[in-house]
Design an enzyme around this catalytic site. Sequence first.
Site, PDB file in Angstrom:
ATOM      1  N   LYS A 180       0.884  -1.181   0.000  1.00 13.38           N
ATOM      2  CA  LYS A 180       0.000   0.000   0.000  1.00 13.38           C
ATOM      3  C   LYS A 180       0.911   1.217   0.000  1.00 13.38           C
ATOM      4  CE  LYS A 180      -1.917   3.033   1.977  1.00 13.38           C
ATOM      5  NZ  LYS A 180      -1.663   4.452   1.599  1.00 13.38           N
ATOM      6  N   GLU A 255       9.303   1.073  11.150  1.00 11.05           N
ATOM      7  CA  GLU A 255      10.407   1.991  10.811  1.00 11.05           C
ATOM      8  C   GLU A 255       9.846   3.401  10.913  1.00 11.05           C
ATOM      9  OE1 GLU A 255      13.405   1.110  10.357  1.00 11.05           O
ATOM     10  OE2 GLU A 255      13.527  -0.850   9.394  1.00 11.05           O
ATOM     11  N   GLU A 386      10.240  15.527  15.957  1.00 11.52           N
ATOM     12  CA  GLU A 386      10.599  15.351  14.546  1.00 11.52           C
ATOM     13  C   GLU A 386       9.827  16.411  13.728  1.00 11.52           C
ATOM     14  OE1 GLU A 386       9.013  12.114  12.137  1.00 11.52           O
ATOM     15  OE2 GLU A 386      11.033  11.682  11.432  1.00 11.52           O
TER      16      GLU A 386
HETATM   17  P1  NAD Z   1       2.213   8.382   7.595  1.00 14.35           P
HETATM   18  O1  NAD Z   1       2.280   7.591   8.857  1.00 14.35           O
HETATM   19  O2  NAD Z   1       1.249   9.504   7.528  1.00 14.35           O
HETATM   20  O3  NAD Z   1       1.856   7.440   6.356  1.00 14.35           O
HETATM   21  C1  NAD Z   1       2.630   6.290   6.062  1.00 14.35           C
HETATM   22  C2  NAD Z   1       1.727   5.280   5.355  1.00 14.35           C
HETATM   23  O4  NAD Z   1       0.728   4.840   6.268  1.00 14.35           O
HETATM   24  C3  NAD Z   1       0.986   5.853   4.140  1.00 14.35           C
HETATM   25  O5  NAD Z   1       0.934   4.883   3.117  1.00 14.35           O
HETATM   26  C4  NAD Z   1      -0.421   6.100   4.692  1.00 14.35           C
HETATM   27  O6  NAD Z   1      -1.430   6.056   3.710  1.00 14.35           O
HETATM   28  C5  NAD Z   1      -0.559   4.930   5.662  1.00 14.35           C
HETATM   29  N1  NAD Z   1      -1.565   5.117   6.704  1.00 14.35           N
HETATM   30  C6  NAD Z   1      -2.022   6.288   7.235  1.00 14.35           C
HETATM   31  N2  NAD Z   1      -2.982   6.033   8.157  1.00 14.35           N
HETATM   32  C7  NAD Z   1      -3.138   4.682   8.219  1.00 14.35           C
HETATM   33  C8  NAD Z   1      -3.953   3.811   8.990  1.00 14.35           C
HETATM   34  N3  NAD Z   1      -4.833   4.275   9.871  1.00 14.35           N
HETATM   35  N4  NAD Z   1      -3.805   2.483   8.806  1.00 14.35           N
HETATM   36  C9  NAD Z   1      -2.915   1.990   7.921  1.00 14.35           C
HETATM   37  N5  NAD Z   1      -2.134   2.763   7.148  1.00 14.35           N
HETATM   38  C10 NAD Z   1      -2.225   4.105   7.298  1.00 14.35           C
HETATM   39  O7  NAD Z   1       3.706   8.865   7.305  1.00 14.35           O
HETATM   40  P2  NAD Z   1       4.208   9.815   6.132  1.00 14.35           P
HETATM   41  O8  NAD Z   1       3.813  11.220   6.448  1.00 14.35           O
HETATM   42  O9  NAD Z   1       3.812   9.237   4.830  1.00 14.35           O
HETATM   43  O10 NAD Z   1       5.806   9.665   6.266  1.00 14.35           O
HETATM   44  C11 NAD Z   1       6.583  10.438   7.129  1.00 14.35           C
HETATM   45  C12 NAD Z   1       6.990   9.652   8.352  1.00 14.35           C
HETATM   46  O11 NAD Z   1       7.631   8.435   7.960  1.00 14.35           O
HETATM   47  C13 NAD Z   1       8.009  10.389   9.202  1.00 14.35           C
HETATM   48  O12 NAD Z   1       7.671  10.265  10.558  1.00 14.35           O
HETATM   49  C14 NAD Z   1       9.310   9.630   8.919  1.00 14.35           C
HETATM   50  O13 NAD Z   1      10.274   9.710   9.922  1.00 14.35           O
HETATM   51  C15 NAD Z   1       8.818   8.238   8.705  1.00 14.35           C
HETATM   52  N6  NAD Z   1       9.789   7.455   7.923  1.00 14.35           N
HETATM   53  C16 NAD Z   1      10.539   6.503   8.566  1.00 14.35           C
HETATM   54  C17 NAD Z   1      11.494   5.774   7.866  1.00 14.35           C
HETATM   55  C18 NAD Z   1      12.344   4.731   8.539  1.00 14.35           C
HETATM   56  O14 NAD Z   1      12.911   3.902   7.842  1.00 14.35           O
HETATM   57  N7  NAD Z   1      12.485   4.741   9.863  1.00 14.35           N
HETATM   58  C19 NAD Z   1      11.679   6.016   6.504  1.00 14.35           C
HETATM   59  C20 NAD Z   1      10.898   6.986   5.879  1.00 14.35           C
HETATM   60  C21 NAD Z   1       9.951   7.706   6.615  1.00 14.35           C
END
Ligand code: NAD
Length: 484
Positions: A180, A255, A386
Amino acid sequence: MIKELLWFPTNKCLIDGSWEAPTSKNEIALINPSDGTILIYIARGSKKDVENAVSSAQRALKTSWGKKNAHERGQFLLAMSKLVIKYQEKLAFLESLDVGKPLSQATKDVTTLARYLEFYGGAADKIHGITIPFQNDFTVIGLRERLGVTAHIIPWNYPMQIIGRSISASLAMGNACVLKPSEEACLTALAFGEIAREAGLPDGALNIVPGFGSEAGHALASNKEIAHISFTGSLQTATLIQMAAAQNIVGTTLELGGKSPQIVFDDANFEKAVPFLVNAGIQNAGQTCSASSRILVQQGSYRTVVKKMSAAYKQLQVGPAIENLDLGPVISRRQMEIILSYRNKASDLKISAEGRITKNATKQGFYITPQLFETDNYMHPLAQEEIFGPIQLIIPFRDETEAIKIANSTEYGLVASVWTENGSRQMRVAKAVHAGQVFINNYGAGGGVELPFGGVGKSGHGREKGFEALYGFSQLKTIANFCG
Ligand code: NAD
């Protein structure tokens, strides 16, 4: 321009090896961060589409894909790696347009995706089980078995890299995957689906359902047939994922975010360190989980480092992704507003230097000037939370003990680095810092496909990348054979 780059449909889901229109027929607009216009529409997958994708993955495990041996699985990944290179230019442009990242960074991401496929393609038949010396009349072995259907929910900041490290490791171990991608950047994930088809990956081994997190994402995380969830994203969503996983008693790899420090001692090689100190904060406009947003500098060299970093900041240029400057725009208006709201909390911090937005950056794009702040208040919200934008803080420390205390003062623990020429201090500090990865006289090692990666504390749990990921996407079965 976008149409010339597409050789796959964007408004469909990949299910059972075919591109299928979402059952709802609904679509989501993808926005170009460089100018705020609609780039294209993608499918808005529903619960039903997710269920179809999971069923397709289960069928694949029972039939074609499930019957492939480790060497054969590896060969598919190697073929996909070659195709990624074949489509390198298109993939880089798509990622650059979609995420807003400078073209050179997007090109590196393509190479990294190819490298992950190559690494895990080669590793697929090199993961061995174990034998255990037990009582003499037993022969005990541990078999590494696949988990089943694995869910992969990923963010928008590095789609290709994250697909590479998680999908290819899972496929190498013989799992079938449902991906997804993010609703904010999805194009290279769909291209990856077409690459899998061209490589002849058996139908259903990889399924892709684009859509909103609260719909397709939630449906996938809570699906009862999923064996494991690999989630990369925010802390807030991770909590929801963890709750969904708890309902079905499945494992997760989380992650998440970070507030990663670089610790610079008086004896560091500043010429070598400064480019790393700056780049680790501004790469991908600061929207990197492992971004180094805190630079801790020993008092004796604090002014020197501030001066050198400020000089570098003054050279930084921000503009449309395609112009390939130091920074592109941030992903969305919402992300821009979050970053600006942090800036509003920074009135008590001293600003040391900032970059500049070039004239080609339109008002409709999501551009943020990178800024470097000085503070000795390491508990300030900007030094603790963050931000996910191009903001770095330089914080002074007296000695090693204080450096470790400040480094460990946040709830995160993803990456850290130690800059010193003192050999025993290098190891002492590396061991004392709370982080999943610590670099000495370096930062990030250019991505390091081979290096296990993951967090401690609120940065998550589990490890991806390197051989370690293969253990995470498999389970050990112990077989004790009584032969007395
Ligand atoms: P996000 O949590 O908003 O979204 C990530 C994914 O989760 C998206 O595909 C989103 O559609 C999905 N999602 C959202 N709500 C959901 C739910 N209720 N159930 C299931 N899936 C859901 O994060 P973002 O804004 O896309 O990314 C930024 C974040 O990602 C930052 O906090 C960053 O640090 C983190 N990140 C971590 C790593 C790592 O390897 N540690 C790498 C990249 C980004």
